[in-house]
Each structure stands twice: as C-alpha cells, then as structure tokens.
Design a protein around this motif. Structure first.
Motif, mmCIF file in Angstrom:
data_model
loop_
_atom_site.group_PDB
_atom_site.id
_atom_site.type_symbol
_atom_site.label_atom_id
_atom_site.label_comp_id
_atom_site.label_asym_id
_atom_site.label_seq_id
_atom_site.Cartn_x
_atom_site.Cartn_y
_atom_site.Cartn_z
ATOM 1 N N ALA A 44 0.820 -1.227 0.000
ATOM 2 C CA ALA A 44 0.000 0.000 0.000
ATOM 3 C C ALA A 44 0.846 1.265 0.000
ATOM 4 O O ALA A 44 0.373 2.341 -0.426
ATOM 5 C CB ALA A 44 -0.935 -0.006 1.191
ATOM 6 N N LEU A 45 2.065 1.201 0.465
ATOM 7 C CA LEU A 45 2.886 2.419 0.546
ATOM 8 C C LEU A 45 3.097 3.079 -0.819
ATOM 9 O O LEU A 45 2.830 4.280 -0.991
ATOM 10 C CB LEU A 45 4.232 2.085 1.220
ATOM 11 C CG LEU A 45 4.160 1.780 2.715
ATOM 12 C CD1 LEU A 45 5.557 1.406 3.248
ATOM 13 C CD2 LEU A 45 3.603 2.955 3.486
ATOM 14 N N PRO A 46 3.584 2.349 -1.818
ATOM 15 C CA PRO A 46 3.743 3.022 -3.134
ATOM 16 C C PRO A 46 2.396 3.432 -3.756
ATOM 17 O O PRO A 46 2.279 4.459 -4.417
ATOM 18 C CB PRO A 46 4.470 1.977 -3.981
ATOM 19 C CG PRO A 46 4.214 0.673 -3.314
ATOM 20 C CD PRO A 46 4.092 0.982 -1.881
ATOM 21 N N SER A 47 1.378 2.573 -3.464
ATOM 22 C CA SER A 47 0.056 2.893 -4.036
ATOM 23 C C SER A 47 -0.487 4.181 -3.437
ATOM 24 O O SER A 47 -1.028 5.044 -4.144
ATOM 25 C CB SER A 47 -0.899 1.729 -3.782
ATOM 26 O OG SER A 47 -2.196 2.035 -4.236
ATOM 27 N N ILE A 48 -0.298 4.324 -2.109
ATOM 28 C CA ILE A 48 -0.790 5.539 -1.438
ATOM 29 C C ILE A 48 0.007 6.756 -1.902
ATOM 30 O O ILE A 48 -0.552 7.842 -2.166
ATOM 31 C CB ILE A 48 -0.692 5.352 0.096
ATOM 32 C CG1 ILE A 48 -1.709 4.279 0.577
ATOM 33 C CG2 ILE A 48 -0.942 6.669 0.811
ATOM 34 C CD1 ILE A 48 -1.584 3.941 2.023
ATOM 35 N N ALA A 49 1.311 6.554 -2.010
ATOM 36 C CA ALA A 49 2.155 7.682 -2.462
ATOM 37 C C ALA A 49 1.768 8.128 -3.870
ATOM 38 O O ALA A 49 1.648 9.337 -4.167
ATOM 39 C CB ALA A 49 3.637 7.265 -2.417
ATOM 40 N N LEU A 50 1.561 7.146 -4.741
ATOM 41 C CA LEU A 50 1.181 7.481 -6.114
ATOM 42 C C LEU A 50 -0.202 8.124 -6.151
ATOM 43 O O LEU A 50 -0.435 9.115 -6.889
ATOM 44 C CB LEU A 50 1.195 6.205 -6.976
ATOM 45 C CG LEU A 50 0.870 6.383 -8.459
ATOM 46 C CD1 LEU A 50 1.877 7.332 -9.141
ATOM 47 C CD2 LEU A 50 0.837 5.045 -9.190
ATOM 48 N N ALA A 51 -1.123 7.582 -5.347
ATOM 49 C CA ALA A 51 -2.494 8.134 -5.333
ATOM 50 C C ALA A 51 -2.491 9.557 -4.809
ATOM 51 O O ALA A 51 -3.235 10.424 -5.300
ATOM 52 C CB ALA A 51 -3.387 7.251 -4.483
#
Length: 797
Positions: A44-51
């Motif tokens: 979730a970390l990269p996904s949250i950062a990208l989002a």
C-alpha cells in the motif's frame, strides 16, 4: 525473522498444539491476517504515495481503511472466528468490487482471492457460495458498472464480453477454490490423524513410562524381598526339566545361599541339591515342569558353604503372549526354624524327653501297625513290660538327678541288648516296654526267643549302675505276652504284659513271667477292690478294732488299733488283702489320715471311760513321707484335743532305710509333740543295730513269726532271747506279737518280756465292746496271770 518464517512457525506450532479443526482454521486466519497486514502495508505504501501525487484520495482512503480493518481484526481477539473470517472476506470482496469499478483488472485479483481464501477458512459449501457470489458480482458489476476491462474481439457486445470473462473467472476460481479446499481438507485430515497418532504416542509414552516405573518398583521390591525369588528360563530342550536355566535371582537368594548372582546366572538349579535333599520332592518338581503345572514343595537345599536349610517354595510357570510357557518363577522362604519347632513338637508328642525313647502314644501307634501286619503275615511278635525294682527307693533317697541318670543308663543297656528293628519305649517313670517284632512264624519258637531276650535284659539290669562315682543296684521285673491273637488290640497287649509284670513283681521281683489267661481275672479283681475300697471309705464300711497289749500279769497296758472292712455283699475282708491294694493304688495315704483321726478319737473315748492306755496306730511309709504329714498330725491333735503322750506310731523297718537323715529329723519333730515310735515286725526287714541307736524309738515289736515256734524251736528261742536282751540294754520296751499259747507266754515272761499281744489275751474287737469287756473283767475276782487271759480268750471265742 521474516514474516514467512513467523507464519510457518505459527503454523507448525498450531499443528502440534491444536486440538480441533476450528482452532486450526482460527490459527490460519490469524496468520493470513498478519501476513495480509504486513504485505498489504508494504504494497500500500507506493500505491498511497502514487495516489496522493495524482490526487486520488479515494484510493488512499480505501487502502488506509483496508489496513485499519485488518489491524482491527488482528488486535480484537474477542471476536469469534466466524465474525473475523466474515469481516476479512467481506473486506476482500468489497475491495474486489471497488477495484473492479475503479481500476479494472486489480479487482479480478481480489474477487479471485475471495472464494479461494473462503475455501481455506470454511468448508467447501461456503466456498462454493463465495465463488457464486464472486462470479455473479463480476458479471453484474462489470456489465452494469461498465468496468474498465477490455477483451480483444468482444468490444462491441459488452454482455457477451462479461459473460466470457465471468465464465473464465469462474472456471479458474472454481479450480483454485476446490483445489485449495480439497488440499486444506486433506491437510486437515492429515493433521487430525497426526494429532491422533501424536495423542496415541503420548498415551503410549505415558503407559510406557508408567510401565517402566512399575517395573522399576517391582524389580526393587523383588530385590529387597525377604523371600527368595529365582526366575528360570526354558531352553526348549527335549526334556525341559533338565534344561531350565537361572536368569534372575534376588538379594534374598544371595543372602541365604551365599552365591552371587553372577555365579548362578545361566546355570541349572541342580547345584542347590545335596545328599539330604528329598528325592521325592525333586521328582515332584520334574513332573510339574513336564506337566506345565504349579507345584508347592518343602525340601532341604544347600548353601555355597555346604550348610543345609529347609526351603518352602512355590514354582509357577509363566506363558508369553502366544501362550507358550517360557519361564518359571520360584518364590521360597527359609523354614528351618519352623521345621525345628515342628520336630521339637513331634518329639514332645511322640518321644520321651529324658531318654529320647518313644512314649506311650508312639508305642500305641507302632503296636497297632504291628498287629495289622502280623494278622496278614502270621509272624509271631512279643511285647515285654519292664519295671525297675527298687528304683523308687533310689530316686527318693538320692534325688531325681541320680534317678534320671540311672534311667538313661537303663535305656542304653536296653538298646545295646536288642536288635535295631526292635522298639524300646518308656511309658512312665521306671516302666519300659520292648516290642520284639517278627520273631518267628511258630508260637513255640517265638516264645522261646522272647524268653531269651527277656533273660538277657534281666541279666543286664542286674549289673551295678554307677552314677557320680557311686554304685546302685536296681533289678527288673518283666512281663511277656505274644501277639497276634484273635480280637487282640494294642491296649490288650499292653494290659497283658503289664499283668504279667505285676505277677513277676509280686512273686519276688527280678523275674520274667509270661502272661496267662487267669492273670486277667486277678487284675480285674484288684481293680474292683480298688473301686470298692474307695466306696468303703465314703460309705462307712471301715471300722477300727482294738487288740489288747497286756503285761506279765495279764493286765491291759495298751492296745493296737487295727482296721477292719465289712463288705455289704462279701462280708469281712482281711487287711492282708485290701491293705496291699491301698498301698499300690495310693489310697493308703487317705486311709492313713482316717486311721490317725480314729486313733485320736479312740484315745479320748478310752480316757472318758477311765482307761488311760497307750494306743498304737500303723503309719505306712508313703503316708510318713508326705511333706505335710507332721502338719496333718498337729492339726488332728489340735482338733481332737487327744493326749499325744499316749499315741504310738508303728512304722516298718523299710521306712528307715530310705533317706535316714530326713526320717530321723521328722521322727524327732513328732516326738516333740509327745508321740512315741514303735518298730513293727522287728527282725523281718532290714534290721540294723546302727539305726536303732540313732532313732528316737520307744519300743520294738517282735514279729509273730519268731514267737509262734517258741519255746519248742531252738533257733527262734535264741532269736527272741537276743532281741529281748538287746532291747533291755537299749532301754526299749518290747511287745511280742502273736502270743497264742500258755507256753509262749510263760517263755516270754521268763525272759523279761514286758508286754504281749495275741489271741491268748483277746482278739481284736470294736472299742465299745472292748471297754465293756474290761469293765466286766474288773468287777470279777482277781485270778492268776494266766487264768485271766484264758478267760479273755474264752470270752472272745
């Protein structure tokens, strides 16, 4: 430690520790949640950062919501397994729908995971429901929600496209779901089986541990038992009784036998037997082993040092699981002390303590067996009844120590005289019985052989006995009877031999007499007389008569009290008949006590009638030797108030030869009371001048056997004159008995005899009649010394 290692360990630990399917699935759910939280957080970390960079805040919110939801399920353990599982599945399902609408392909992954994870957590039916829900949601959400998912070749027809996607999704999802569920089911079954095996192994381990502990305690207890324990192994030889080997012994075995366990392991137990081991007991053991039976034995065995002891043992066979007898357990105990006690009791019951000879009980058993054998074989046997002559005199005079030593010497002489097959028994103080078995098949020969043996015994007993340096003489009287006779019993044999012995003793002693049928009637008559004499004492049949003792002028100066028995049926019975019976039966003591009292009462009666005379009463040796005789005399004198100065005790010379010192002491004690002593039948016994000067005597009574032939016989005349002269010099009064003629009286008076007694002066008569007679004589005119006795004699005839 990595997340995967943690999960793997949690999985293994659960598989070993869980006790059911629900616990196993709950543990799996916890592991999935934990892995999902960790990996989901990482993903979730990269996904949250990208989002965030793209301004897609809904994605950020959904990711955070999902992670929070999973964390809540992990850290809220109060929720049930089903609630946590449904929450987690709902999260996956909703994520799949949301991602399907927003992202497209990503939603397929979550929707695919939804039934697969459900198959891990729930049974197949619930997994199928989840699969149907996921497939139908995919079709509906994709078609109506116009999800962004392309399929080459089907861009125009959207329904067809989503149907194809749903079908392929359902196929792959079903394949994975069923596969996972079956795999989980099999794994679950395997785990349950493993748990059962583990539980069974644990139970077996507990049982094995308990068995080992029980075995340890058993071995320790067996090792410390006081009883001997020995275990034998069967070597399966043709004759197993000869091939039993020792495989175990306990401490008690080592203590009692002296053998160390290492010395005996692997050996046959035969080394414990020895010369005195009973062959019949060994044969019983061999038979029991061959028959596979338990056996109880009592046998003598030997220790390492060669000493023997009694072992009581139980030998029991043991079978294995197949039912084959492979081992034997021997448990035993040392019973040597018990055997010694039994032997001692046996000897007390069947053997004489002093001589070691069989007693009456064992003799009776052997006679019974001999009679039975004699009736079958016809062999003649003999029984000798032996009574020692004068033994009682030695025993009383020298004490029981000397008497016992003499009896032991008698035993040795008897044993040396007889054969080994003959039996010698001691049945009373000085009475022995010899059984001569199987002498001959001919009565005459058997009687001759028995007589020869009896004569050998008589001659052996005539030899002097030496005890403590002193010599003693004690001959024997022997009665002999033969067996078998018709209807003869063991008691009959002893009674016949005893009867013959009694005849030998009454015939002069130191004789051998064979039993004759007529002897039995004599014995029966004697027994009848004993019984009737006892009744006579209680029934008032006995009466005391008085016979006058007169001086040279014929005047009564004293009297002798004589016992008379008037039988209701037989009439008068002579004292010469019943007095010996009383002596032999022991009733003489009771009779003597009665005579003593009657003498004291007679003194009082004479005093009341005005006659102050001395009265003589006979005292038997048995009565005189009673320990309480003096006390009895003193008590009777006190009770009757008779004057002891007028009481004379007549004793025989036989009393004086037994323990002369004690006899003198007792006579002196009685003389202090005023009683005087007279020696009756003087000259017929063991006359000795030595005791005459020592004894406190008052008078001598010359026996009538010397008086009756005077003055015609020169020898008797000389003897009587000597007695009178001796008595005068010793200062003793003399009473001549049996004076029946005037010539006898004149001779006695001429030689200085101071007192006479006999039929010439009066027969014995009741005291009342005597008093009346004396009163009558006193009233008549005085006559000569001879005429008065003649009248007295005439009046009594």
């Amino acid at each position: 430690m990595t997340v995967f290692q943690y999960c793997y360990r949690r999985f293994l630990s659960f598989g070993l520790a869980s006790s059911g399917t629900r616990a196993w699935r709950d543990q799996m759910l916890s592991a999935i949640l934990f892995v999902g939280l960790v990996l989901g957080g990482i993903a979730a970390l990269p996904s949250i950062a990208l989002a965030i960079s793209e301004g897609l805040w809904s994605i950020v919110a959904i990711d955070l919501l999902a992670l929070g939801w999973v964390a809540t399920l992990i850290f809220l353990p109060k929720l049930s397994f089903k609630a946590r599982a449904l929450h987690f599945l709902a999260l996956i399902y909703l994520l799949g729908i949301w991602f399907l609408l927003k992202v497209g392909v990503t939603g397929l992954i979550y929707l695919l995971a939804f039934p697969v994870i459900c198959s891990f957590l729930f049974p197949l039916r619930e997994a199928v429901y989840a699969l149907l829900l996921a497939s139908s949601s995919l079709l509906l959400v994709g078609y109506f929600g116009d999800a962004n998912l392309q399929l080459l070749g089907f861009e125009i027809n959207a329904l067809l496209r989503w149907m194809i996607i749903t079908i392929n999704f359902s196929f792959i999802s079903a394949l994975m779901t069923v596969t996972c569920n079956v795999l989980i089911h099999r794994l679950e079954f395997a785990l349950e089986a493993q748990q059962k095996v583990s539980a069974s192994l644990q139970q077996e381990q507990e049982s094995l541990r308990a068995a080992n502990e029980e075995l340890r305690l058993t071995v320790a207890a067996v090792a410390r038992l006081n009883d001997i324990v020995m275990i034998l192994a069967d070597t399966e030889a043709p004759d197993a009784s000869h091939y039993l080997r020792i495989v175990l012994v306990n401490d008690a075995f080592e203590r009692h036998t002296g053998y160390d366990s290492l010395e005996v392991l692997g050996k046959k137990p035969d080394f414990l037997a020895g010369p005195n081991t009973q062959a019949e007991e060994l044969e019983r053991i061999r038979y029991a082993v061959r028959s596979l039976e338990a056996v109880h034995v009592e046998a003598i065995i030997y220790s390492k040092g060669g000493s023997e002891f009694w072992l009581e043992a139980d030998i029991i066979p043991l079978a294995n699981d197949e039912g084959a007898y492979t081992h034997w357990v021997v448990t035993g105990r040392d019973i040597s002390e018990r055997k010694k006690s039994e032997e001692h009791i046996q000897r007390l019951a069947y053997f004489d303590v002093l001589t070691g000879l069989p007693n009456r009980r064992l003799l009776h058993d052997r006679l019974h067996s001999l009679l039975q054998a004699a009736h079958r074989s016809g062999m003649i046997s003999a029984v000798l009844y032996i009574d020692l002559d004068n033994f009682k005199l030695i025993n009383d005079a020298r004490g029981h120590v000397v008497g016992d030593a003499l009896l032991q010497q008698v035993t040795q002489r008897l044993l040396h005289t007889l054969r080994e097959v003959d039996t010698v028994a001691r049945i009373s103080g000085d009475e022995f019985v010899v059984v001569l078995a199987n002498l001959s098949d001919d009565v005459r020969t058997g009687a001759h052989m028995a007589l020869n043996v009896a004569e050998k015994i008589r001659l052996a007993m005539m030899q002097l006995f030496e005890v403590d340096g002193l010599q003693y003489s004690s001959t024997c009287s022997t009665g002999v009877t033969l067996l078998p006779r018709e209807n003869q019993t063991a008691d009959d044999i002893l009674r016949e031999a005893d009867t013959a012995m009694y005849r030998a003793k009454s015939g002069g002693r130191n004789q051998v007499v064979f039993f004759e049928t007529g002897m039995q009637s004599e014995i029966e008559l004697r027994l009848t007389m004993e019984r009737e004499l006892s009744q006579a004492m209680d029934g008032g049949q006995l009466q005391m008569y008085i016979q006058s003792q007169v001086d040279r002028l014929g005047k009564p100066v004293g009297g002798e009290l004589l016992m008379r028995w008037h039988h209701p049926q037989r009439g008068p019975i002579s004292p010469a008949i019943f007095i010996p019976v009383a002596e032999e039966s022991g009733m003489i003591i009771r009779l003597g006590d009665w005579v003593l009292r009657q003498g004291c009462l007679a003194l009082n009666q004479l005093a009341d009638a005005g006659f102050i005379l001395s009265l003589s009463v006979n005292v038997s040796p048995k009565q005189f030797r009673q320990p309480d005789f003096v006390d009895k005399v003193r008590a009777v004198l006190t009770q009757t108030q008779a004057d002891p100065r007028h009481l004379i005790f007549e004793v025989t010379e036989g009393l004086l030869i037994d323990n002369l010192h004690d006899t003198i002491a007792r006579m002196l004690e009685l003389t202090t009371l005023g009683i005087r002593f007279s020696i009756d039948d003087f000259g017929t016994g063991y006359s000795s001048f030595s005791y005459l000067k020592k004894l406190p005597l008052y008078e001598l009574k010359i026996d009538k056997s010397f008086v009756q032939d005077t003055p015609g016989d020169k020898n008797d005349t000389a003897i009587v004159q000597s007695m009178l002269s001796m008595a005068e010099h010793l200062g003793l009064r003399v009473v001549a008995e049996g004076v029946e003629t005037r010539d006898q009286a004149d001779f006695l008076i001429a030689n200085g005899c101071s007192c006479m007694q006999g039929y010439l002066f009066g027969r014995p008569m009741p005291l009342d009649a005597w008093i009346d007679l004396q009163r009558t004589v006193t009233l008549q005119p005085a006559k000569s010394a001879i005429s008065a006795p003649e009248k007295s004699l005439a009046s009594t005839e």
